[in-house]
Design a protein around this motif. Structure first.
Motif, PDB file in Angstrom:
ATOM      1  N   SER A  18      -8.649   0.684   1.855  1.00 52.07           N
ATOM      2  CA  SER A  18      -7.718   0.705   2.984  1.00 52.07           C
ATOM      3  C   SER A  18      -7.359  -0.730   3.325  1.00 52.07           C
ATOM      4  O   SER A  18      -8.167  -1.645   3.152  1.00 52.07           O
ATOM      5  CB  SER A  18      -8.330   1.405   4.191  1.00 52.07           C
ATOM      6  N   LYS A  66      -5.252  -3.037   6.399  1.00 49.02           N
ATOM      7  CA  LYS A  66      -4.704  -3.000   7.754  1.00 49.02           C
ATOM      8  C   LYS A  66      -3.326  -3.667   7.795  1.00 49.02           C
ATOM      9  O   LYS A  66      -3.081  -4.633   7.092  1.00 49.02           O
ATOM     10  CB  LYS A  66      -5.657  -3.724   8.705  1.00 49.02           C
ATOM     11  N   TYR A  67      -2.434  -3.118   8.611  1.00 44.52           N
ATOM     12  CA  TYR A  67      -1.141  -3.744   8.870  1.00 44.52           C
ATOM     13  C   TYR A  67      -0.879  -3.739  10.370  1.00 44.52           C
ATOM     14  O   TYR A  67      -1.480  -2.973  11.115  1.00 44.52           O
ATOM     15  CB  TYR A  67      -0.015  -3.046   8.107  1.00 44.52           C
ATOM     16  N   MET A 115       4.082  -3.440   6.976  1.00 45.76           N
ATOM     17  CA  MET A 115       3.757  -2.233   6.216  1.00 45.76           C
ATOM     18  C   MET A 115       4.709  -2.092   5.030  1.00 45.76           C
ATOM     19  O   MET A 115       4.283  -1.800   3.916  1.00 45.76           O
ATOM     20  CB  MET A 115       3.839  -0.999   7.106  1.00 45.76           C
ATOM     21  N   ILE A 152       3.474  -2.083   1.173  1.00 44.46           N
ATOM     22  CA  ILE A 152       3.699  -0.914   0.316  1.00 44.46           C
ATOM     23  C   ILE A 152       4.463  -1.297  -0.937  1.00 44.46           C
ATOM     24  O   ILE A 152       4.104  -0.884  -2.043  1.00 44.46           O
ATOM     25  CB  ILE A 152       4.432   0.197   1.102  1.00 44.46           C
ATOM     26  N   VAL A 177       0.007   3.083  -3.093  1.00 43.48           N
ATOM     27  CA  VAL A 177      -0.270   3.519  -1.727  1.00 43.48           C
ATOM     28  C   VAL A 177       0.001   5.011  -1.665  1.00 43.48           C
ATOM     29  O   VAL A 177       1.073   5.472  -2.002  1.00 43.48           O
ATOM     30  CB  VAL A 177       0.624   2.767  -0.717  1.00 43.48           C
ATOM     31  N   ASP A 200      -1.168   7.065   1.171  1.00 42.76           N
ATOM     32  CA  ASP A 200      -1.143   7.597   2.525  1.00 42.76           C
ATOM     33  C   ASP A 200      -1.205   6.444   3.516  1.00 42.76           C
ATOM     34  O   ASP A 200      -1.559   5.314   3.160  1.00 42.76           O
ATOM     35  CB  ASP A 200      -2.333   8.534   2.743  1.00 42.76           C
ATOM     36  N   HIS A 201      -0.868   6.708   4.764  1.00 39.98           N
ATOM     37  CA  HIS A 201      -1.003   5.718   5.830  1.00 39.98           C
ATOM     38  C   HIS A 201      -1.189   6.428   7.162  1.00 39.98           C
ATOM     39  O   HIS A 201      -0.880   7.602   7.309  1.00 39.98           O
ATOM     40  CB  HIS A 201       0.216   4.785   5.884  1.00 39.98           C
ATOM     41  N   ASP A 202      -1.759   5.703   8.106  1.00 38.10           N
ATOM     42  CA  ASP A 202      -1.825   6.188   9.474  1.00 38.10           C
ATOM     43  C   ASP A 202      -1.316   5.073  10.381  1.00 38.10           C
ATOM     44  O   ASP A 202      -0.581   4.208   9.926  1.00 38.10           O
ATOM     45  CB  ASP A 202      -3.230   6.679   9.841  1.00 38.10           C
ATOM     46  N   LEU A 220      -3.158   1.382   5.506  1.00 36.57           N
ATOM     47  CA  LEU A 220      -2.602   1.951   4.282  1.00 36.57           C
ATOM     48  C   LEU A 220      -3.777   2.336   3.393  1.00 36.57           C
ATOM     49  O   LEU A 220      -4.758   1.601   3.299  1.00 36.57           O
ATOM     50  CB  LEU A 220      -1.756   0.910   3.542  1.00 36.57           C
ATOM     51  N   TYR A 221      -3.691   3.472   2.736  1.00 39.55           N
ATOM     52  CA  TYR A 221      -4.750   3.905   1.830  1.00 39.55           C
ATOM     53  C   TYR A 221      -4.252   3.743   0.399  1.00 39.55           C
ATOM     54  O   TYR A 221      -3.184   4.234   0.045  1.00 39.55           O
ATOM     55  CB  TYR A 221      -5.160   5.343   2.146  1.00 39.55           C
TER      56      TYR A 221
END
Length: 114
Positions: A75, A77-78, A84, A88, A99, A101-103, A107-108
């Protein structure tokens, strides 16, 4: 000056879809999109610069793909949408990372490693 260059880059990109004979459509869409994305929020020159720097790295990693065996999930961080976007694009540009997925803050990334 950077705003004009951003609009010209958008025009050149759109002209590949609509063709040069329909340049007026590309100009109108380019200006409309420029107004919508809030000038100063996304600097596309910076995006192209970051991608240009990472192209040699991507070519090197393409040659290294056959010897990579281990898969990792990481993961990163952004802080804002522009960061982001850059992360990506640069992560996905390299052939051994993507990449998936993200929340709200992370970013995963799926990564191949030695």
């Amino acid at each position: 000056m950077a705003h004009i260059i951003n609009m010209l880059i958008g025009f050149l990109f759109l002209s590949t879809f609509f063709g040069l004979e329909n340049y007026h459509i590309s100009i109108i869409i380019s200006i409309f999109i420029y107004i919508i994305i809030n000038p100063g929020k996304f600097n596309f020159l910076k995006v192209f610069y970051k991608l240009g720097i990472n192209i040699p790295k991507a070519l090197y990693e393409t040659l290294m793909l056959p010897i990579l065996k281990k898969e990792l999930i990481e993961s990163e961080k952004y802080t804002d949408d522009f960061q982001m976007l850059i992360k990506i694009l640069t992560i996905t540009l390299t052939p051994k990372t993507i990449v998936f997925d993200h929340d709200n803050n992370f970013l995963y990334i799926h990564k191949l490693d030695r």
